[in-house]
Scaffold this motif. Structure first.
Motif, mmCIF file in Angstrom:
data_model
loop_
_atom_site.group_PDB
_atom_site.id
_atom_site.type_symbol
_atom_site.label_atom_id
_atom_site.label_comp_id
_atom_site.label_asym_id
_atom_site.label_seq_id
_atom_site.Cartn_x
_atom_site.Cartn_y
_atom_site.Cartn_z
ATOM 1 N N MET A 1 -6.368 10.031 2.738
ATOM 2 C CA MET A 1 -5.110 9.734 3.399
ATOM 3 C C MET A 1 -4.123 9.103 2.428
ATOM 4 S SD MET A 1 -4.590 7.494 6.768
ATOM 5 C CE MET A 1 -3.011 6.945 7.275
ATOM 6 N N THR A 2 -4.476 8.955 1.192
ATOM 7 C CA THR A 2 -3.604 8.265 0.256
ATOM 8 C C THR A 2 -2.202 8.844 0.251
ATOM 9 O OG1 THR A 2 -5.512 7.680 -1.072
ATOM 10 C CG2 THR A 2 -3.383 7.516 -2.129
ATOM 11 N N ALA A 3 -2.051 10.150 0.052
ATOM 12 C CA ALA A 3 -0.714 10.756 0.031
ATOM 13 C C ALA A 3 -0.070 10.671 1.408
ATOM 14 C CB ALA A 3 -0.807 12.205 -0.431
ATOM 15 N N ASP A 4 -0.811 11.014 2.458
ATOM 16 C CA ASP A 4 -0.274 10.933 3.814
ATOM 17 C C ASP A 4 0.069 9.497 4.177
ATOM 18 O OD1 ASP A 4 -2.568 13.403 5.173
ATOM 19 O OD2 ASP A 4 -0.638 13.663 4.183
ATOM 20 N N GLY A 5 -0.806 8.570 3.809
ATOM 21 C CA GLY A 5 -0.568 7.163 4.095
ATOM 22 C C GLY A 5 0.681 6.656 3.410
ATOM 23 N N ALA A 6 0.848 7.012 2.140
ATOM 24 C CA ALA A 6 2.046 6.600 1.401
ATOM 25 C C ALA A 6 3.290 7.178 2.060
ATOM 26 C CB ALA A 6 1.946 7.040 -0.054
ATOM 27 N N GLY A 7 3.214 8.434 2.474
ATOM 28 C CA GLY A 7 4.363 9.063 3.145
ATOM 29 C C GLY A 7 4.690 8.402 4.471
ATOM 30 N N ALA A 8 3.651 8.056 5.226
ATOM 31 C CA ALA A 8 3.871 7.395 6.515
ATOM 32 C C ALA A 8 4.497 6.014 6.307
ATOM 33 C CB ALA A 8 2.549 7.272 7.280
ATOM 34 N N ILE A 9 3.999 5.308 5.310
ATOM 35 C CA ILE A 9 4.528 3.968 5.026
ATOM 36 C C ILE A 9 5.983 4.071 4.586
ATOM 37 C CG2 ILE A 9 4.342 1.990 3.453
ATOM 38 C CD1 ILE A 9 1.239 2.604 3.476
ATOM 39 N N ARG A 10 6.245 4.982 3.677
ATOM 40 C CA ARG A 10 7.613 5.193 3.194
ATOM 41 C C ARG A 10 8.519 5.631 4.334
ATOM 42 N NH1 ARG A 10 6.122 8.454 -0.433
ATOM 43 N NH2 ARG A 10 5.557 6.934 -2.006
ATOM 44 N N GLY A 11 8.023 6.542 5.174
ATOM 45 C CA GLY A 11 8.795 7.045 6.309
ATOM 46 C C GLY A 11 9.146 5.963 7.319
ATOM 47 N N ALA A 12 8.341 4.900 7.348
ATOM 48 C CA ALA A 12 8.613 3.784 8.262
ATOM 49 C C ALA A 12 9.555 2.769 7.626
ATOM 50 C CB ALA A 12 7.302 3.113 8.654
ATOM 51 N N GLY A 13 10.002 3.076 6.414
ATOM 52 C CA GLY A 13 10.937 2.177 5.742
ATOM 53 C C GLY A 13 10.274 1.006 5.051
ATOM 54 N N LEU A 14 8.973 1.114 4.812
ATOM 55 C CA LEU A 14 8.238 0.038 4.151
ATOM 56 C C LEU A 14 7.921 0.420 2.712
ATOM 57 C CD1 LEU A 14 5.709 -0.753 7.024
ATOM 58 C CD2 LEU A 14 7.760 -2.053 6.426
ATOM 59 N N ARG A 15 7.740 -0.587 1.895
ATOM 60 C CA ARG A 15 7.368 -0.375 0.501
ATOM 61 C C ARG A 15 5.899 0.043 0.448
ATOM 62 N NH1 ARG A 15 5.591 -3.690 -3.697
ATOM 63 N NH2 ARG A 15 5.629 -5.514 -2.355
ATOM 64 N N VAL A 16 5.592 1.031 -0.354
ATOM 65 C CA VAL A 16 4.221 1.513 -0.503
ATOM 66 C C VAL A 16 3.494 0.636 -1.514
ATOM 67 C CG1 VAL A 16 2.770 3.453 -1.214
ATOM 68 C CG2 VAL A 16 4.886 3.875 0.057
ATOM 69 N N THR A 17 2.365 0.086 -1.090
ATOM 70 C CA THR A 17 1.496 -0.674 -1.992
ATOM 71 C C THR A 17 0.075 -0.165 -1.809
ATOM 72 O OG1 THR A 17 0.943 -2.404 -0.394
ATOM 73 C CG2 THR A 17 2.934 -2.754 -1.742
ATOM 74 N N GLY A 18 -0.759 -0.424 -2.786
ATOM 75 C CA GLY A 18 -2.158 -0.015 -2.682
ATOM 76 C C GLY A 18 -2.845 -0.655 -1.497
ATOM 77 N N SER A 19 -2.525 -1.910 -1.248
ATOM 78 C CA SER A 19 -3.131 -2.618 -0.122
ATOM 79 C C SER A 19 -2.725 -1.991 1.208
ATOM 80 C CB SER A 19 -2.714 -4.094 -0.166
ATOM 81 O OG SER A 19 -3.277 -4.795 0.910
#
Length: 145
Positions: A1-19
């Motif tokens: 889910m790393t790529a999907d997770g990063a996209g979802a986080i970014r799409g929600a207007g949040l900064r993408v971090t490893g955590s």
């Protein structure tokens, strides 16, 4: 889910971090997880992740609509990534297992109160309590022994 997770986080207007990505991955693997369950899963993958960073990520995700928080009576807060509908939950009184139940009838919010007292209702939360199949079987075995 790393790529999907990063996209979802970014799409929600949040900064993408490893955590944050690790928290979403943990929730995908552990539906209805407590914050401590999520923290344990994240630390197994990212040992330097702090409990506070996991709690912060969960709070940010709830605020952004990426994660839903449920609070069954007498249980710790639980988090899930199923947020695109207004479903309900079954909770086992003995072991605390949680299962999703699709909406009972009609469109969200599924149920309409007889008197909304002027509130504009947008969500209905229903928790069904009982025994999961394993606990019900154990309970039956104990009664017949």
């Amino acid at each position: 889910m790393t790529a999907d997770g990063a996209g979802a986080i970014r799409g929600a207007g949040l900064r993408v971090t490893g955590s944050r990505v690790a928290v979403l991955e943990a929730l995908r693997a552990l539906p209805h997880a407590s914050a401590d369950d999520v923290h344990r899963a994240v630390v197994a993958r990212t040992p330097q992740a702090s409990r506070q960073s996991v709690y912060n990520a969960l709070g940010d995700f709830v605020d952004a609509g990426l994660v839903r928080r449920i609070e069954p009576a007498g249980s710790p807060m639980l988090f899930e990534i199923r947020v695109d509908d207004n479903h309900h939950h079954l909770v086992c009184r003995l072991c605390g297992a949680v299962a999703d139940v699709d909406c009972l009838t009609g469109d969200a919010p599924c149920l309409a109160p007889a008197d909304a007292h002027g509130f504009v209702v947008d969500t209905a939360e229903i928790v069904f309590w009982g025994l999961c199949p394993d606990c019900a079987a154990s309970s039956t075995e104990e009664r017949t022994s």
